[in-house]
Design a protein around this motif. Sequence first.
Motif, PDB file in Angstrom:
ATOM      1  N   MET A 343      -0.384   9.352   2.754  1.00 23.60           N
ATOM      2  CA  MET A 343      -0.457  10.759   2.380  1.00 23.60           C
ATOM      3  C   MET A 343       0.912  11.427   2.377  1.00 23.60           C
ATOM      4  SD  MET A 343      -3.892  11.943   4.398  1.00 23.60           S
ATOM      5  CE  MET A 343      -3.886  13.585   3.696  1.00 23.60           C
ATOM      6  N   LEU A 344       1.771  10.999   3.307  1.00 29.19           N
ATOM      7  CA  LEU A 344       3.076  11.643   3.465  1.00 29.19           C
ATOM      8  C   LEU A 344       4.200  10.873   2.792  1.00 29.19           C
ATOM      9  CD1 LEU A 344       2.844  12.829   7.190  1.00 29.19           C
ATOM     10  CD2 LEU A 344       2.185  14.034   5.101  1.00 29.19           C
ATOM     11  N   ASP A 345       3.834   9.824   2.024  1.00 22.52           N
ATOM     12  CA  ASP A 345       4.841   9.004   1.329  1.00 22.52           C
ATOM     13  C   ASP A 345       5.848   8.401   2.301  1.00 22.52           C
ATOM     14  OD1 ASP A 345       3.797   9.387  -1.276  1.00 22.52           O
ATOM     15  OD2 ASP A 345       4.764  11.350  -1.386  1.00 22.52           O
ATOM     16  N   ARG A 346       5.377   8.033   3.496  1.00 23.44           N
ATOM     17  CA  ARG A 346       6.224   7.319   4.442  1.00 23.44           C
ATOM     18  C   ARG A 346       6.120   5.814   4.188  1.00 23.44           C
ATOM     19  NH1 ARG A 346       4.078  10.346   9.879  1.00 23.44           N
ATOM     20  NH2 ARG A 346       2.534   8.671   9.673  1.00 23.44           N
ATOM     21  N   GLU A 347       7.061   5.069   4.754  1.00 17.73           N
ATOM     22  CA  GLU A 347       6.973   3.610   4.690  1.00 17.73           C
ATOM     23  C   GLU A 347       5.711   3.183   5.436  1.00 17.73           C
ATOM     24  OE1 GLU A 347       8.039  -0.246   3.685  1.00 17.73           O
ATOM     25  OE2 GLU A 347       9.012   1.622   3.073  1.00 17.73           O
ATOM     26  N   PRO A 348       4.753   2.528   4.755  1.00 16.93           N
ATOM     27  CA  PRO A 348       3.494   2.200   5.423  1.00 16.93           C
ATOM     28  C   PRO A 348       3.653   1.081   6.443  1.00 16.93           C
ATOM     29  CG  PRO A 348       3.485   1.309   3.202  1.00 16.93           C
ATOM     30  CD  PRO A 348       4.746   2.133   3.336  1.00 16.93           C
ATOM     31  N   ILE A 349       2.872   1.149   7.501  1.00 15.49           N
ATOM     32  CA  ILE A 349       2.939   0.126   8.547  1.00 15.49           C
ATOM     33  C   ILE A 349       2.463  -1.224   8.039  1.00 15.49           C
ATOM     34  CG2 ILE A 349       2.746   1.693  10.514  1.00 15.49           C
ATOM     35  CD1 ILE A 349      -0.308   0.914  10.556  1.00 15.49           C
ATOM     36  N   LEU A 350       1.596  -1.224   7.027  1.00 16.76           N
ATOM     37  CA  LEU A 350       1.048  -2.450   6.456  1.00 16.76           C
ATOM     38  C   LEU A 350       0.978  -2.303   4.943  1.00 16.76           C
ATOM     39  CD1 LEU A 350      -2.037  -2.841   8.850  1.00 16.76           C
ATOM     40  CD2 LEU A 350       0.090  -4.158   8.980  1.00 16.76           C
ATOM     41  N   ASN A 351       0.883  -3.422   4.259  1.00 17.48           N
ATOM     42  CA  ASN A 351       0.668  -3.392   2.817  1.00 17.48           C
ATOM     43  C   ASN A 351      -0.671  -2.720   2.536  1.00 17.48           C
ATOM     44  OD1 ASN A 351       0.389  -3.863   0.082  1.00 17.48           O
ATOM     45  ND2 ASN A 351       0.019  -6.055   0.307  1.00 17.48           N
ATOM     46  N   PRO A 352      -0.700  -1.597   1.813  1.00 10.60           N
ATOM     47  CA  PRO A 352      -1.958  -0.874   1.602  1.00 10.60           C
ATOM     48  C   PRO A 352      -2.851  -1.458   0.507  1.00 10.60           C
ATOM     49  CG  PRO A 352      -0.167   0.324   0.559  1.00 10.60           C
ATOM     50  CD  PRO A 352       0.465  -0.852   1.261  1.00 10.60           C
ATOM     51  N   ALA A 353      -2.347  -2.388  -0.276  1.00 15.69           N
ATOM     52  CA  ALA A 353      -3.081  -2.862  -1.450  1.00 15.69           C
ATOM     53  C   ALA A 353      -4.484  -3.390  -1.137  1.00 15.69           C
ATOM     54  CB  ALA A 353      -2.254  -3.930  -2.186  1.00 15.69           C
ATOM     55  N   PRO A 354      -4.706  -4.156  -0.047  1.00  9.62           N
ATOM     56  CA  PRO A 354      -6.050  -4.710   0.185  1.00  9.62           C
ATOM     57  C   PRO A 354      -7.108  -3.659   0.482  1.00  9.62           C
ATOM     58  CG  PRO A 354      -4.396  -5.932   1.446  1.00  9.62           C
ATOM     59  CD  PRO A 354      -3.727  -4.692   0.924  1.00  9.62           C
ATOM     60  N   TYR A 355      -6.701  -2.426   0.760  1.00  5.68           N
ATOM     61  CA  TYR A 355      -7.654  -1.394   1.175  1.00  5.68           C
ATOM     62  C   TYR A 355      -7.966  -0.398   0.048  1.00  5.68           C
ATOM     63  CZ  TYR A 355      -5.612  -3.439   5.329  1.00  5.68           C
ATOM     64  OH  TYR A 355      -5.150  -4.348   6.240  1.00  5.68           O
ATOM     65  N   ALA A 356      -7.387  -0.602  -1.120  1.00  6.50           N
ATOM     66  CA  ALA A 356      -7.592   0.305  -2.241  1.00  6.50           C
ATOM     67  C   ALA A 356      -9.015   0.183  -2.780  1.00  6.50           C
ATOM     68  CB  ALA A 356      -6.578   0.011  -3.343  1.00  6.50           C
ATOM     69  N   LEU A 357      -9.456   1.204  -3.468  1.00 11.02           N
ATOM     70  CA  LEU A 357     -10.829   1.220  -3.995  1.00 11.02           C
ATOM     71  C   LEU A 357     -11.059   0.072  -4.956  1.00 11.02           C
ATOM     72  CD1 LEU A 357     -13.513   2.805  -4.030  1.00 11.02           C
ATOM     73  CD2 LEU A 357     -12.613   4.109  -5.959  1.00 11.02           C
ATOM     74  N   ASN A 358     -10.050  -0.290  -5.724  1.00 11.46           N
ATOM     75  CA  ASN A 358     -10.224  -1.347  -6.727  1.00 11.46           C
ATOM     76  C   ASN A 358      -9.788  -2.727  -6.241  1.00 11.46           C
ATOM     77  OD1 ASN A 358      -7.496  -0.933  -6.631  1.00 11.46           O
ATOM     78  ND2 ASN A 358      -7.230  -0.453  -8.808  1.00 11.46           N
ATOM     79  N   ALA A 359      -9.496  -2.874  -4.959  1.00  8.60           N
ATOM     80  CA  ALA A 359      -9.097  -4.175  -4.430  1.00  8.60           C
ATOM     81  C   ALA A 359     -10.292  -5.111  -4.374  1.00  8.60           C
ATOM     82  CB  ALA A 359      -8.489  -4.019  -3.040  1.00  8.60           C
TER      83      ALA A 359
END
Length: 361
Positions: A343-359
Motif C-alpha cells: 500500500m505504501l510502495d515500500r520494499e516488500p518483505i516477500l515477493n508479493p506475486a504468489p498472493y495476487a488475485l490472478n496468481a
Amino acid sequence: MRDVLVIGGGIIGLLTARELRLSGAEVTLIEMGQTGRESSWAGGGIISPLYPWRAPEPITALSRWSQTVYPALTTQLLDETGIDPEFTINGMLVLDDEDLDQALDWGARHGQPIEILQEPAPHAIEPELGPRPARALLLPGIAQLRPPRLSKAVRRALEKRIDLREREEVCELLVADGRVCGVRTPKGQVEAKRVVICAGAWTAKLLEQLGTPPDIQPVRGQMLLFHAKPGQINHITLHAGRYAIPRRDGRVLFGSTLEHAGFVKRTTAEDKEALYNDAIELFPVLRRTPIEDHWSGLRPGSPSGIPYIGAYPGIEGLYFNAGHFRNGLVMGPASARLMVDLMLDREPILNPAPYALNASR
C-alpha cells in the motif's frame, strides 16, 4: 476522510490496522460483530502449519517471517496492554512419519530443527501418550499462543489510536470513476482514500459486486476443550490431522473438523463424539478429564490455503488481505506487513506475486 478503512476485525484486520497505524496512517476499522470473535477466536493458535513440509512455499514464506517476529510482538503487546497472549514454545510432536524424508529435507532447507524420536523417547517426553508408531518427529521450536488473548491485546493497543467501529456491517463498497471512495453501512457512508478488505470467510461476499471475487469459501471447524491439569500433556501433538494443544493452565484443546457447511456456524453431536474418541485414543488420560467446552468457527478457505494479499485489479485504492484458511495466526504478522508494504510502495518483505488475485494456486 480517513486515509485507510479496514473492513474486518479478526486478527488479520487488527494486525493490518496496527501496521497501518505504525506507519502514521489515520485508520478506521469496521467489524460487523465484535473484533476477534470469528475464526480468530475459534482457532487453536499453533504458530506453524500443521505439517509444514506439506505447505506450499508461499505459506512457508509468510509463516517463517511471522515466527521470527512473534516473540517481540507478544512481549510488546503485553507491555502496552497488560494482556498476555501466552506465547509459549512447547514444540510439536508429529506422530505421522510417512513423509519423513520430505520433512527432514524441508527442515534443513528452512532452518527448522526436526528430531527423529524412536521409542521409548516419544513416551519419555509424553508419558500419557497412547499406543502409537514406534517413531515420531519432534519440532522443538514450534510455539503456540491463545488467539482470543492476542486479539484482545491488539484491540486494546489500537482502541485509542484508530476509529474502531464494531457491530456495523458493510453493505456496499463505494466506487466512482475506477476508484474506491469508501463504504456504505446501515449508519451511512464512511469515506476513505483506501479500503482494505480483511473480512475472512465473508470477503468474497463483499467483493461480489465488483464481478471478480477471490475464491474464498467458509470451512467450518469444531474444537473440544478439556479441563486437564498442568503437566499431563507437554507438547503440541499431531496425528492423522488431529491436534492436541496444552495451554499453560493445563487445559487441552483438541481439534479439528473440516466441514463445508456454508455460513452455518454450529456444533454437532456427531463431530463432538468423533473428536472425543480421537482425543482419548491419542491421550487416554483425557477419558478421565471433563470436557469444558465445544465450539465451532468458520475458516476462510482458499485454494491451497494461500491467502490473497494485494491490490484489487482495476480499482484504484482497493486492497484485500484474506483467505488464510487454517493458518491466519501463523501468517498474520507477515501478511499485515506485506499488505502495508504494498500500500505504501515500500520494499516488500516477500515477493508479493504468489498472493495476487490472478496468481495460480
